[in-house]
Scaffold this active site. Structure first.
Site, PDB file in Angstrom:
ATOM      1  N   LYS A 195       0.860  -1.186   0.000  1.00 10.46           N
ATOM      2  CA  LYS A 195       0.000   0.000   0.000  1.00 10.46           C
ATOM      3  C   LYS A 195       0.892   1.230   0.000  1.00 10.46           C
ATOM      4  O   LYS A 195       1.730   1.404   0.886  1.00 10.46           O
ATOM      5  CB  LYS A 195      -0.915  -0.002   1.216  1.00 10.46           C
ATOM      6  CG  LYS A 195      -1.814   1.227   1.292  1.00 10.46           C
ATOM      7  CD  LYS A 195      -2.819   1.123   2.418  1.00 10.46           C
ATOM      8  CE  LYS A 195      -3.644   2.402   2.506  1.00 10.46           C
ATOM      9  NZ  LYS A 195      -4.625   2.354   3.591  1.00 10.46           N
ATOM     10  N   ARG A 216       1.191  10.019   5.466  1.00 14.26           N
ATOM     11  CA  ARG A 216       1.401   8.688   6.052  1.00 14.26           C
ATOM     12  C   ARG A 216       2.721   8.078   5.586  1.00 14.26           C
ATOM     13  O   ARG A 216       2.845   6.857   5.525  1.00 14.26           O
ATOM     14  CB  ARG A 216       0.257   7.759   5.648  1.00 14.26           C
ATOM     15  CG  ARG A 216      -1.140   8.273   5.942  1.00 14.26           C
ATOM     16  CD  ARG A 216      -2.137   7.125   5.905  1.00 14.26           C
ATOM     17  NE  ARG A 216      -3.516   7.568   5.834  1.00 14.26           N
ATOM     18  CZ  ARG A 216      -4.214   8.052   6.849  1.00 14.26           C
ATOM     19  NH1 ARG A 216      -3.644   8.201   8.017  1.00 14.26           N
ATOM     20  NH2 ARG A 216      -5.479   8.401   6.690  1.00 14.26           N
ATOM     21  N   GLU A 232       6.985  -6.518   0.689  1.00 16.01           N
ATOM     22  CA  GLU A 232       5.806  -6.427   1.563  1.00 16.01           C
ATOM     23  C   GLU A 232       4.829  -7.577   1.313  1.00 16.01           C
ATOM     24  O   GLU A 232       4.238  -8.113   2.250  1.00 16.01           O
ATOM     25  CB  GLU A 232       5.100  -5.078   1.362  1.00 16.01           C
ATOM     26  CG  GLU A 232       5.856  -3.888   1.949  1.00 16.01           C
ATOM     27  CD  GLU A 232       5.686  -3.780   3.465  1.00 16.01           C
ATOM     28  OE1 GLU A 232       5.036  -4.663   4.068  1.00 16.01           O
ATOM     29  OE2 GLU A 232       6.198  -2.815   4.052  1.00 16.01           O
ATOM     30  N   LYS A 247      -2.420  -1.585  -3.658  1.00 17.24           N
ATOM     31  CA  LYS A 247      -3.258  -0.382  -3.610  1.00 17.24           C
ATOM     32  C   LYS A 247      -2.397   0.871  -3.646  1.00 17.24           C
ATOM     33  O   LYS A 247      -1.388   0.915  -2.933  1.00 17.24           O
ATOM     34  CB  LYS A 247      -4.052  -0.420  -2.313  1.00 17.24           C
ATOM     35  CG  LYS A 247      -4.880   0.791  -2.019  1.00 17.24           C
ATOM     36  CD  LYS A 247      -5.511   0.637  -0.673  1.00 17.24           C
ATOM     37  CE  LYS A 247      -6.316   1.872  -0.352  1.00 17.24           C
ATOM     38  NZ  LYS A 247      -6.842   1.844   0.991  1.00 17.24           N
ATOM     39  N   SER A 273     -10.295   5.914  -4.470  1.00 18.34           N
ATOM     40  CA  SER A 273     -11.196   7.057  -4.650  1.00 18.34           C
ATOM     41  C   SER A 273     -10.731   8.039  -5.712  1.00 18.34           C
ATOM     42  O   SER A 273     -11.537   8.542  -6.501  1.00 18.34           O
ATOM     43  CB  SER A 273     -11.371   7.767  -3.312  1.00 18.34           C
ATOM     44  OG  SER A 273     -10.119   8.201  -2.797  1.00 18.34           O
TER      45      SER A 273
HETATM   46  C1  PBG Z   1      -7.104   3.405   5.523  1.00 15.65           C
HETATM   47  C2  PBG Z   1      -7.612   3.414   4.148  1.00 15.65           C
HETATM   48  C3  PBG Z   1      -7.511   4.442   3.198  1.00 15.65           C
HETATM   49  C4  PBG Z   1      -8.144   3.984   2.054  1.00 15.65           C
HETATM   50  C5  PBG Z   1      -8.645   2.721   2.324  1.00 15.65           C
HETATM   51  N1  PBG Z   1      -8.279   2.371   3.618  1.00 15.65           N
HETATM   52  C6  PBG Z   1      -6.964   5.798   3.333  1.00 15.65           C
HETATM   53  C7  PBG Z   1      -5.536   6.013   3.510  1.00 15.65           C
HETATM   54  O1  PBG Z   1      -4.731   5.082   3.588  1.00 15.65           O
HETATM   55  O2  PBG Z   1      -5.161   7.182   3.617  1.00 15.65           O
HETATM   56  C8  PBG Z   1      -8.294   4.741   0.770  1.00 15.65           C
HETATM   57  C9  PBG Z   1      -9.309   4.206  -0.169  1.00 15.65           C
HETATM   58  C10 PBG Z   1      -9.631   5.120  -1.292  1.00 15.65           C
HETATM   59  O3  PBG Z   1      -8.974   6.147  -1.507  1.00 15.65           O
HETATM   60  O4  PBG Z   1     -10.588   4.804  -2.019  1.00 15.65           O
HETATM   61  N2  PBG Z   1      -8.119   3.032   6.433  1.00 15.65           N
END
Ligand code: PBG
Length: 322
Positions: A195, A216, A232, A247, A273
């Protein structure tokens, strides 16, 4: 003259359909859903046109729709009314995500797999995925203690697959141990293995009303690193992940392809998103063909090696496929 003519297999729609190497099926689509504490009706998310924060009431109908569409599952995210430093709402049986999980599991029956996001960011007032130490650094091992409790709370609420998205080292092993110790040896774990710290999560921050300041990057991966993604994935597999995920999707198809080449468990990808918002915005301007762009984006993720895809278009795609 004899020559290679690949165009022979592209000449008609029937021929193209016959030789397609990748197909979409509703069963390999997973719909992420947001459930907001205290909402009396669905609240639109402006940066994600067509996506809402559900009330616990509207969630029921949405789960029924998802089941009717034949999609493989849903991934639930909670939007709590109150947040604190340790994200206590995440482990409270009456916290919004656990409440929503009980409702969704009852509504879904055996029709689809109800999955839950296991991460503290929606529940912490600082918005980080873990708890902070005295210097404001995200404390890995203290966060694992919270994840253990959160995992048991989610399994007790009826979650059928826990999505570990926090990117703490050792999270899969810690949660596996906690689940086994609490009698949930049969509850599987989806490791968000690779991720990345991505700008494409932008609209999600509105969707969950994130309170994050900063970024983050001390726990999510640097977009520059491909080999590290493979590492990972390997670690999550060694710790016992039942499914691994990459992701975001579109900017990380190489990492996805690497994972698909080595993993002996299912490999999923999350079309996030920002990927959704970009296509919706361009289509709203008339700059791209919306349906073709959506189909192409998801087929590309499948072609790169994803066995299943989390996408906000899951329902619409399922309807088109039928
Ligand atoms: C963390 C999480 C995130 C997303 C899914 N789980 C946000 C992040 O890591 O900042 C993002 C999903 C998306 O953007 O559609 N709980």
């Amino acid at each position: 003259m004899s020559m290679n003519r690949p165009r022979r297999l592209r000449a008609t729609p029937a021929m193209r359909r016959l030789v397609a190497e990748t197909r979409l099926h509703p069963a390999e689509l997973i719909l992420p859903m947001f459930v907001r504490e205290g909402a009396s009706e669905p609240v639109p998310i402006s940066s994600m046109p067509g996506v809402v924060q559900h009330s616990t009431e509207s969630l029921k109908g949405a789960i029924a729709d998802a089941a009717a569409a034949g999609i493989g599952g849903v991934m639930l995210f909670g939007v709590p009314g109150r947040k604190d430093a340790t994200g206590s709402g995440a482990t409270d049986p009456d916290g919004i995500l656990n409440v929503a999980t009980r409702i969704a599991a009852a509504e879904a029956g055996d029709a689809l797999v109800v999955q839950t996001d296991l991460c503290l960011d929606e529940f912490t007032d600082h918005g980080h995925c873990g708890v902070l130490d005295a210097n404001g650094y995200v404390d890995n091992d203290a966060s694992l203690e919270r994840y253990r409790d959160m995992a048991v709370a989610q399994a007790e609420a009826g979650s059928q697959l826990l999505g570990l998205s926090g990117m703490m080292d050792g999270q899969v092993a810690a949660v596996r141990e906690a689940l086994d110790g609490a009698g949930f040896g049969n509850t599987p774990i989806l490791g968000y293995a690779a991720k990345y710290a991505s700008a494409f999560y932008g609209p999600f921050r509105e969707a969950v009303q994130s309170s994050l300041q900063g970024d983050r990057r001390t726990y999510q991966q640097d977009p520059a690193n491909r080999r590290e993604g493979a590492r990972e994935v390997e670690l999550d597999l060694a710790e016992g992940a039942d499914v691994v995920m990459v992701k975001p999707a579109m900017s990380y198809l190489d990492v996805l392809s690497d994972a698909a080449a080595t993993s002996l468990v299912p490999v999923w990808a999350y079309q996030v998103s920002g990927e959704y918002a970009m296509i919706e915005a361009a289509a709203a301007h008339g700059w791209i063909d919306r349906r073709r762009a959506i189909e192409e984006s998801v087929i590309g993720i499948r072609r790169a090696g994803a066995d299943a895809v989390l996408t906000y278009w899951a329902l619409e795609l399922a309807e088109w496929i039928r």
